[in-house]
Design a protein around this motif. Structure first.
Motif, mmCIF file in Angstrom:
data_model
loop_
_atom_site.group_PDB
_atom_site.id
_atom_site.type_symbol
_atom_site.label_atom_id
_atom_site.label_comp_id
_atom_site.label_asym_id
_atom_site.label_seq_id
_atom_site.Cartn_x
_atom_site.Cartn_y
_atom_site.Cartn_z
ATOM 1 N N MET A 1 -1.286 4.218 -2.930
ATOM 2 C CA MET A 1 -1.339 4.281 -4.387
ATOM 3 C C MET A 1 -1.459 5.719 -4.869
ATOM 4 O O MET A 1 -0.822 6.124 -5.833
ATOM 5 N N ASN B 1 4.368 -1.486 -1.020
ATOM 6 C CA ASN B 1 3.105 -2.108 -1.413
ATOM 7 C C ASN B 1 2.977 -3.507 -0.811
ATOM 8 O O ASN B 1 1.887 -4.044 -0.686
ATOM 9 N N TYR C 1 -6.772 -6.351 -6.457
ATOM 10 C CA TYR C 1 -6.227 -4.994 -6.430
ATOM 11 C C TYR C 1 -5.070 -4.895 -5.438
ATOM 12 O O TYR C 1 -4.024 -4.307 -5.742
ATOM 13 N N ASN C 2 -5.218 -5.504 -4.283
ATOM 14 C CA ASN C 2 -4.180 -5.416 -3.259
ATOM 15 C C ASN C 2 -2.888 -6.095 -3.681
ATOM 16 O O ASN C 2 -1.793 -5.694 -3.255
ATOM 17 N N ASN D 1 2.217 -1.039 -7.244
ATOM 18 C CA ASN D 1 1.644 0.300 -7.287
ATOM 19 C C ASN D 1 1.524 0.856 -8.697
ATOM 20 O O ASN D 1 0.566 1.549 -9.025
ATOM 21 N N LYS E 1 -1.532 -0.501 -10.095
ATOM 22 C CA LYS E 1 -2.733 -0.008 -9.414
ATOM 23 C C LYS E 1 -3.214 1.295 -10.047
ATOM 24 O O LYS E 1 -4.416 1.502 -10.248
ATOM 25 N N GLU F 1 -12.448 2.642 -5.263
ATOM 26 C CA GLU F 1 -11.108 2.856 -4.740
ATOM 27 C C GLU F 1 -10.555 4.219 -5.163
ATOM 28 O O GLU F 1 -9.937 4.922 -4.360
#
Length: 889
Positions: free
Chosen positions: A1, A51, A400-401, A405, A408, A490
């Protein structure tokens, strides 16, 4: 990211600064620039697709690290060389030889960057079969630029509340029944994510609560509490907070708050209380015991805290049942029957925690394949989690995963804001645009792209709607503090954000969030840090009044965002800002003269927000700010005069406020053809027809007009054709001219405030307002209103405030099929009664389906004395739980 953020930022720099024509850039050979853009598009598309899960995550991670290193180095080198070009062009009238020499160095740097990226590109293509199943054509520019219809295009609705009905009814009853005339404290207790704030808001907004209490006020206490900020937030719910009030000390604010509550029956909500002694002190000092049934409602995750503050009146929140959890997911996802068994298993592994269920619903709603559902279930099952903190960490990380991107980056950016912040949506969008990590889409402005990203995050339940404007648009948003923890963790782990406060020292990285009351970048700091990685500094400290500080250190030479709106500077503008030529976003709160400040050097500035932090202290500004060709949004206080640009300004979308004075014969609005929002402040007698040029603003959707010292104001004969929202304030127009407004073909929201129209009778004779959905009337002196349903055929919401003389809402409004609510504040009892009569007779109420909301008559009562209207700006009917920073009106 992090690699995606850097690549996107560098790509934006290339497209907006190197490929756009600029007088100072003498780059004859554009082939290298075009090649660099294509390679950056390739890297961006690779990062977006990588991603997804791959068979070789180590290879992917290694490549992403290499891409990040190459892009970071390239951005620093190109940015530094480009800065030298701008400085040479602005030095001593611009020495052409120096400019050409700087351009040549820039060109050589770009050639080397293209070679560096090409070597990475080769390795990507060699490893691509192990990472992707798609063809090389997937990386072309066409795919990057074309937007597709997605959930992000859907306007978010408020998340349905499930499982709190009984508790809400019980607490409302406890708060409104006169079982004790003493001031009592009631507590809602439960772990983080159990829904304490949601339940408290449900109670706070209940019509019975609004009617019962004279004053309602709300503040968030949070772990990193600030007593002064809490006091100001409470005062904001009671009266307009001026700069004079916000500059007071804690003791003075506490005294003013107490005086505002004396003799009134009030409800105070203290949300997310973490500490004890200070909380007790605040309750004792600020909230008087009026012996009239006043109440204090607290929420806390600590039972000892609840016991300490509220004795025995404690509501322990229960966990959701499996059925209630599934109902939340079912409402959000609308799955087929085959998903139910798997869905209930997911619910079981959420352990009845509402936040966990809501976050899972957000994943499932945007990833509706059975494989994704299985993956979510397996992740929750194999994590061996319980209902404590680890549960939410796993689920939030899972959310989040699953983000692409580009989302994110936007999601992690919430980490720069302090915990529990109520964030103005327009400010957030302008910051995202300035940061440069948005992916352009055809036929959409960057602001529209940013809004679609925000809607996508809201639809995924990662971001919450905190406040809507009177016409229902999302005005403020926030994220849950447990989700905020993930953002900070993160972003810090990926070394793109540094949080600076009493517990954390400054670390060199891309985004700096300063949450302490001192300025972090000093000479001593620079001597130890020569990196140019800092791109953004956002200051969130309080009570810092610097008289001097510098911003000329090389570590800031690539700075794009500088938000000093909460830092109270004393001498115009900090020295050195003029040399931050990459600056895109600048917000200042200052006093003194800015007249000699060379804004023209900030050639890349997109958003400028300037205000005075001291009441009555007017700023002096240069008159040529609108000549900044990249400027998109300008927010100045009223009474600041601005000349229109000397050249047509193709980028300007927002302008608050444009001062029109006696000397202005006819404003040439053709010079700002792209304006979408405009605020006009008028001082001095104007020539008739001065504003006729407004008709040329074909894209204008929102217009505010406020009058200062003017004996007579004339409405323009014609308004912009696509105007959707109009606000008139202090215009003192006769009612016979209302037909001009009624003829606006696309008007959806009309706000008439502070004697916008004068006279005892509004006689609606013209057949107008065909598309009007929201009508707000505040402090007008009319006593009679003659109108029919035909005049407002699709009206949905009517708001009346401080209309003391008006006795009745037109009775025929009961025949408006679309009318859903009437909101009244500080109005006569007869007007309130007429609104209830309309509700009884309403066609909407009679014909509505069970799944539709009931017709609402919201009587806020005669709460407080009329505010000082010089500083009173009504934007939402409801008392807000918001920051004191209201730059975005």
């Amino acid at each position: 990211m992090a690699a995606f953020v850097v690549v996107s930022s560098l790509l934006e720099l290339v497209e907006q600064q190197l490929l756009q024509p600029k007088p100072c850039l003498v780059l004859d050979d554009t082939e290298t620039i075009v090649s660099l853009r294509e390679k950056l598009h390739f890297l961006q598309a690779f990062l977006e697709e990588s991603n997804l899960k791959t068979e070789d995550p180590e290879a992917k991670e290694k490549l992403e690290t290499e891409i990040q290193d190459v892009a970071t180095k390239a951005e620093g080198q190109i940015g530094s060389k480009l800065r030298l070009v701008y400085l040479a062009a602005n030095a001593n009238g611009g020495d052409q030889c120096l400019v050409e020499e700087a351009c040549q160095r820039l060109y050589q740097t770009m050639q080397q960057v293209v070679k560096d990226i090409k070597s990475v590109e080769i390795r990507i293509l060699m490893l691509k079969p192990n990472l992707f199943s798609s063809s090389t054509n997937d990386f072309n520019e066409e795919n990057v630029m074309v937007g597709v219809s997605s959930p992000s295009d859907l306007i978010p609705e408020d998340t349905p509340i499930v499982g709190f009905e009984r508790e809400a009814e019980e607490i409302v009853g406890m708060l409104t029944k006169e079982w004790s005339m003493k001031r009592e404290v009631i507590a809602i207790c439960g772990i983080g994510g159990l829904g304490k704030t949601t339940l408290a808001k449900l109670v706070y907004e209940d019509p019975k609560i609004k009617y019962h209490f004279d004053i309602r006020a709300w503040t968030v206490v949070s772990k990193e509490h600030n007593v002064k900020e809490m006091l100001i937030h409470l005062l904001e719910c009671i009266l307009p907070v001026t700069s004079e009030i916000s500059n007071k000390g804690d003791d003075e604010l506490a005294k003013q708050l107490r005086n505002s509550l004396v003799g009134k029956r009030y409800l105070i909500v203290l949300d997310d209380v973490w500490w004890t002694i200070e909380a007790q002190d605040v309750i004792q000092l600020c909230f008087p015991n009026n012996f009239n049934g006043s109440r204090i409602l607290i929420t806390s995750r600590f039972r000892e805290m609840c016991t300490y503050l509220s004795w025995e009146i404690i509501f322990d929140l229960k966990f959701l049942t499996i059925d209630e959890s599934w109902e939340i997911i079912e409402r959000k996802v609308c799955p087929s029957t085959e998903f139910k068994e798997l869905g209930t298993s997911i619910c079981f592994n959420c352990y009845g925690l509402p936040l966990a269920v809501v976050l899972c619903a957000g994943i499932l709603a945007t990833n509706k394949s059975l494989e994704i559902w299985k993956d979510v279930y397996e992740t929750l099952r194999t994590s061996r989690i319980s209902y404590d903190k680890s549960n939410l960490e796993v689920i939030t990380s899972l959310c989040y995963n699953y983000l692409p991107n580009h989302l994110k980056a936007c999601f992690l950016y919430f980490g720069v804001f302090p915990e529990d912040s109520s964030i103005p949506v327009e400010k957030l969008i302008n910051l995202w645009v300035a940061e440069g990590f948005l992916m352009p889409e055809r036929n959409k402005s960057l602001e529209e792209v940013a809004k679609s990203y925000l809607y996508d995050l809201i639809n995924r339940n990662l971001v919450q709607i905190d406040k809507r404007s009177v016409d229902g648009k999302i005005k403020r948003c926030k994220i849950h503090d447990r989700v905020h923890e993930v953002c900070v963790r993160e972003a810090t782990k990926k070394n793109i954000m540094s949080l600076l406060n009493e517990k954390h020292a400054l670390q060199v990285c891309r985004w700096i969030s300063c949450q302490s009351s001192y300025w972090p970048i000093t000479q001593a700091y620079y001597e130890n840090h020569t990196s140019d990685e800092i791109h953004s500094i956002l200051y969130f400290g309080r009570d810092f009044y610097p008289s001097r500080f510098r911003l000329v250190y090389p570590c800031l030479k690539l700075l794009r965002v500088l938000d000093l709106s909460l830092l109270k500077y004393s001498h115009g503008i900090p020295s050195g800002i003029v040399d931050l030529i990459h600056l895109r976003y600048l917000a200042l709160s200052t006093i003194g003269s800015l007249y000699n400040f060379r804004f023209s050097k900030l050639q890349n500035l997109q958003t400028l927000v300037v205000s005075s932090w001291m009441g009555g202290c007017r700023l002096q500004l240069p008159s040529n700010i609108l000549d900044l060709l990249q400027l998109r949004h300008l927010h100045l206080e009223k009474r600041y005069s601005q000349c229109f640009p000397s050249l047509i300004q193709e980028n300007l979308q927002t302008l608050y406020w444009l001062k029109v004075a006696r000397s202005d014969q006819n404003k040439n609005f053709k010079m700002v053809p792209q304006l979408k929002e405009l605020g006009i402040y008028i001082e001095g007698e104007l020539v008739h027809g001065c504003l006729e040029g407004l008709v040329h603003l074909h894209l204008l959707e929102k217009l505010k007009v406020e009058i200062g010292r003017v004996e007579r104001f004339y409405l323009p004969t014609y308004f912009p054709p696509n105007l959707k929202q109009l606000t008139l304030c202090y215009t003192y127009l006769p009612w016979k001219e209302i037909y001009i407004v009624g003829k606006l073909p696309n008007l959806e929201t009309l706000k008439l405030k502070d004697f916008a129209f004068c006279g005892s009778k509004w006689e609606q004779t013209e057949m107008g307002f065909k598309k009007l959905k929201v009508l707000l009337i505040s402090r007008l002196d009319f006593t009679r209103w003659n109108a029919s349903a035909n005049h407002f055929p699709i009206l949905e919401k009517l708001v009346l405030k401080y209309c003391w003389e008006l006795k009745q809402v037109p009775i025929d409004f009961s025949n408006i099929e679309t009318l859903k609510s009437i909101v009244l504040e500080s109005c006569s009892s007869s007007l309130v009664n007429s609104a209830h009569e309309i509700k009884k007779m309403s066609i909407y109420e009679i014909q509505r389906r069970e799944d539709q909301p009931a017709f609402l008559v919201d009587d806020l009562g005669t709460k407080i004395d009329l505010p000082n209207n010089e500083i009173f700006e009504e934007e939402s009917v409801e008392c807000s739980m918001e920051d004191s920073d209201e730059r975005y009106c």
